[in-house]
Design a protein around this motif. Structure first.
Motif, PDB file in Angstrom:
ATOM      1  N   ALA A   1       0.832  -1.207   0.000  1.00  0.00           N
ATOM      2  CA  ALA A   1       0.000   0.000   0.000  1.00  0.00           C
ATOM      3  C   ALA A   1       0.865   1.256   0.000  1.00  0.00           C
ATOM      4  O   ALA A   1       0.591   2.213  -0.734  1.00  0.00           O
ATOM      5  N   VAL A   2       1.922   1.252   0.784  1.00  0.00           N
ATOM      6  CA  VAL A   2       2.812   2.413   0.856  1.00  0.00           C
ATOM      7  C   VAL A   2       3.522   2.630  -0.477  1.00  0.00           C
ATOM      8  O   VAL A   2       3.604   3.754  -0.980  1.00  0.00           O
ATOM      9  N   ALA A   3       4.025   1.544  -1.074  1.00  0.00           N
ATOM     10  CA  ALA A   3       4.711   1.667  -2.368  1.00  0.00           C
ATOM     11  C   ALA A   3       3.771   2.230  -3.430  1.00  0.00           C
ATOM     12  O   ALA A   3       4.144   3.137  -4.189  1.00  0.00           O
ATOM     13  N   LEU A   4       2.559   1.715  -3.484  1.00  0.00           N
ATOM     14  CA  LEU A   4       1.576   2.208  -4.451  1.00  0.00           C
ATOM     15  C   LEU A   4       1.233   3.681  -4.189  1.00  0.00           C
ATOM     16  O   LEU A   4       1.183   4.492  -5.116  1.00  0.00           O
ATOM     17  N   ASP A   5       1.039   4.030  -2.929  1.00  0.00           N
ATOM     18  CA  ASP A   5       0.710   5.413  -2.582  1.00  0.00           C
ATOM     19  C   ASP A   5       1.843   6.373  -2.899  1.00  0.00           C
ATOM     20  O   ASP A   5       1.602   7.512  -3.315  1.00  0.00           O
ATOM     21  N   ILE A   6       3.069   5.936  -2.724  1.00  0.00           N
ATOM     22  CA  ILE A   6       4.212   6.797  -3.041  1.00  0.00           C
ATOM     23  C   ILE A   6       4.265   7.079  -4.540  1.00  0.00           C
ATOM     24  O   ILE A   6       4.464   8.222  -4.956  1.00  0.00           O
ATOM     25  N   VAL A   7       4.058   6.055  -5.346  1.00  0.00           N
ATOM     26  CA  VAL A   7       4.061   6.248  -6.802  1.00  0.00           C
ATOM     27  C   VAL A   7       2.910   7.171  -7.216  1.00  0.00           C
ATOM     28  O   VAL A   7       3.110   8.133  -7.966  1.00  0.00           O
ATOM     29  N   GLN A   8       1.707   6.895  -6.710  1.00  0.00           N
ATOM     30  CA  GLN A   8       0.554   7.725  -7.056  1.00  0.00           C
ATOM     31  C   GLN A   8       0.739   9.169  -6.586  1.00  0.00           C
ATOM     32  O   GLN A   8       0.389  10.114  -7.300  1.00  0.00           O
TER      33      GLN A   8
ATOM     34  N   LEU B   1       3.150  11.090  -8.848  1.00  0.00           N
ATOM     35  CA  LEU B   1       2.492  11.499 -10.087  1.00  0.00           C
ATOM     36  C   LEU B   1       1.537  12.676  -9.848  1.00  0.00           C
ATOM     37  O   LEU B   1       1.496  13.619 -10.639  1.00  0.00           O
ATOM     38  N   ALA B   2       0.783  12.625  -8.759  1.00  0.00           N
ATOM     39  CA  ALA B   2      -0.162  13.702  -8.450  1.00  0.00           C
ATOM     40  C   ALA B   2       0.567  15.015  -8.174  1.00  0.00           C
ATOM     41  O   ALA B   2       0.150  16.074  -8.651  1.00  0.00           O
ATOM     42  N   VAL B   3       1.662  14.950  -7.428  1.00  0.00           N
ATOM     43  CA  VAL B   3       2.422  16.160  -7.132  1.00  0.00           C
ATOM     44  C   VAL B   3       3.072  16.705  -8.408  1.00  0.00           C
ATOM     45  O   VAL B   3       3.119  17.920  -8.620  1.00  0.00           O
ATOM     46  N   ALA B   4       3.550  15.806  -9.265  1.00  0.00           N
ATOM     47  CA  ALA B   4       4.119  16.254 -10.546  1.00  0.00           C
ATOM     48  C   ALA B   4       3.059  16.971 -11.385  1.00  0.00           C
ATOM     49  O   ALA B   4       3.342  18.011 -11.991  1.00  0.00           O
ATOM     50  N   ARG B   5       1.839  16.429 -11.423  1.00  0.00           N
ATOM     51  CA  ARG B   5       0.755  17.086 -12.165  1.00  0.00           C
ATOM     52  C   ARG B   5       0.464  18.474 -11.602  1.00  0.00           C
ATOM     53  O   ARG B   5       0.251  19.427 -12.341  1.00  0.00           O
TER      54      ARG B   5
ATOM     55  N   ALA C   1       5.012   7.801  10.932  1.00  0.00           N
ATOM     56  CA  ALA C   1       5.702   9.050  10.588  1.00  0.00           C
ATOM     57  C   ALA C   1       6.596   8.858   9.371  1.00  0.00           C
ATOM     58  O   ALA C   1       6.665   9.727   8.499  1.00  0.00           O
ATOM     59  N   CYS C   2       7.267   7.725   9.285  1.00  0.00           N
ATOM     60  CA  CYS C   2       8.110   7.431   8.112  1.00  0.00           C
ATOM     61  C   CYS C   2       7.261   7.322   6.853  1.00  0.00           C
ATOM     62  O   CYS C   2       7.661   7.807   5.789  1.00  0.00           O
ATOM     63  N   ILE C   3       6.112   6.695   6.962  1.00  0.00           N
ATOM     64  CA  ILE C   3       5.221   6.552   5.811  1.00  0.00           C
ATOM     65  C   ILE C   3       4.761   7.921   5.322  1.00  0.00           C
ATOM     66  O   ILE C   3       4.806   8.220   4.132  1.00  0.00           O
ATOM     67  N   VAL C   4       4.320   8.762   6.252  1.00  0.00           N
ATOM     68  CA  VAL C   4       3.835  10.093   5.885  1.00  0.00           C
ATOM     69  C   VAL C   4       4.963  10.916   5.262  1.00  0.00           C
ATOM     70  O   VAL C   4       4.768  11.612   4.267  1.00  0.00           O
ATOM     71  N   THR C   5       6.153  10.816   5.828  1.00  0.00           N
ATOM     72  CA  THR C   5       7.296  11.561   5.318  1.00  0.00           C
ATOM     73  C   THR C   5       7.688  11.098   3.916  1.00  0.00           C
ATOM     74  O   THR C   5       8.074  11.907   3.079  1.00  0.00           O
ATOM     75  N   ALA C   6       7.566   9.807   3.655  1.00  0.00           N
ATOM     76  CA  ALA C   6       7.962   9.263   2.347  1.00  0.00           C
ATOM     77  C   ALA C   6       6.935   9.531   1.260  1.00  0.00           C
ATOM     78  O   ALA C   6       7.246   9.401   0.081  1.00  0.00           O
ATOM     79  N   THR C   7       5.734   9.895   1.648  1.00  0.00           N
ATOM     80  CA  THR C   7       4.670  10.110   0.666  1.00  0.00           C
ATOM     81  C   THR C   7       4.614  11.584   0.277  1.00  0.00           C
ATOM     82  O   THR C   7       4.278  12.431   1.098  1.00  0.00           O
ATOM     83  N   PRO C   8       4.939  11.913  -0.979  1.00  0.00           N
ATOM     84  CA  PRO C   8       4.899  13.310  -1.409  1.00  0.00           C
ATOM     85  C   PRO C   8       3.489  13.890  -1.298  1.00  0.00           C
ATOM     86  O   PRO C   8       2.496  13.202  -1.504  1.00  0.00           O
ATOM     87  N   GLY C   9       3.436  15.158  -0.955  1.00  0.00           N
ATOM     88  CA  GLY C   9       2.143  15.836  -0.844  1.00  0.00           C
ATOM     89  C   GLY C   9       1.563  15.802   0.554  1.00  0.00           C
ATOM     90  O   GLY C   9       0.535  16.422   0.816  1.00  0.00           O
ATOM     91  N   THR C  10       2.208  15.079   1.461  1.00  0.00           N
ATOM     92  CA  THR C  10       1.747  15.040   2.850  1.00  0.00           C
ATOM     93  C   THR C  10       2.927  15.320   3.770  1.00  0.00           C
ATOM     94  O   THR C  10       4.060  14.982   3.452  1.00  0.00           O
ATOM     95  N   SER C  11       2.646  15.922   4.898  1.00  0.00           N
ATOM     96  CA  SER C  11       3.683  16.089   5.912  1.00  0.00           C
ATOM     97  C   SER C  11       3.041  16.023   7.299  1.00  0.00           C
ATOM     98  O   SER C  11       1.922  16.473   7.502  1.00  0.00           O
ATOM     99  N   TRP C  12       3.773  15.436   8.207  1.00  0.00           N
ATOM    100  CA  TRP C  12       3.346  15.274   9.596  1.00  0.00           C
ATOM    101  C   TRP C  12       3.496  16.635  10.259  1.00  0.00           C
ATOM    102  O   TRP C  12       4.594  17.140  10.418  1.00  0.00           O
TER     103      TRP C  12
END
Length: 163
Positions: free
Chosen positions: A67-74, A77-81, A112-123
């Motif tokens: 789930a984390v890997a998929l969310d990071i990729v998505q 892409l969303a942040v790039a758009r 916290a690591c998951i949130v930090t690794a996912t672009p577009g979100t921050s803790w």
């Protein structure tokens, strides 16, 4: 001996680091390095968290990793758009308060690591007394959907692992 010097390798490497940083083998620096190594190892022994049993690891951890890997990729892409202005709809950034059931420090650290690794979100903040996580989200369209997805995708699996 283990009680006097709980982590001898750590103490030794701290001594080596001290001597390398000071670029000397003078007796005074050697004594300071030994003291720093012993004090550092003793401090680390006090900071080491208690060992806990992880209930179920394999299946929930693999599901969480997927789930984390998929969310990071998505999210990339969303942040790039958004950055390239390819998305025409207006973007709403904002803070999101998520009530958490997860209270385990190790589970919160993983979250916290998951949130930090996912672009577009921050803790932004964690209120331990109220058990509420505040996130900053770059593209916050539907708050309730965000909270439900966050709890379903991350918190539920972390609760299975860290209980």
């Amino acid at each position: 001996m283990k009680r006097l010097l709980p982590y001898p390798l750590l103490a030794f490497f701290l001594l080596l680091a001290w001597l390398a940083l000071n670029d000397t083998l003078e007796p005074a620096q050697l004594l300071i390095g030994i003291a720093a190594g012993v004090a550092g190892a003793a401090a680390y022994a006090r900071l080491e968290p208690p060992r806990r049993k992880v209930r179920r690891l394999a299946v929930p951890a693999l599901q969480l990793l997927g789930a984390v890997a998929l969310d990071i990729v998505q999210s990339n892409l969303a942040v790039a758009r958004i950055a390239l202005r390819m998305r025409r709809a207006p973007r709403i950034a904002g803070f999101l308060r998520i009530p958490l059931e997860l209270g385990d420090p190790a589970g919160l650290a993983v979250l916290a690591c998951i949130v930090t690794a996912t672009p577009g979100t921050s803790w932004a903040r964690y209120d331990a007394a109220a058990s509420v996580l505040t996130l900053h989200v770059l593209d916050l369209a539907d708050e309730q959907a965000w909270v439900l997805a966050f709890k379903r995708r991350y918190e539920r699996r972390l609760l299975e692992i860290f209980g």
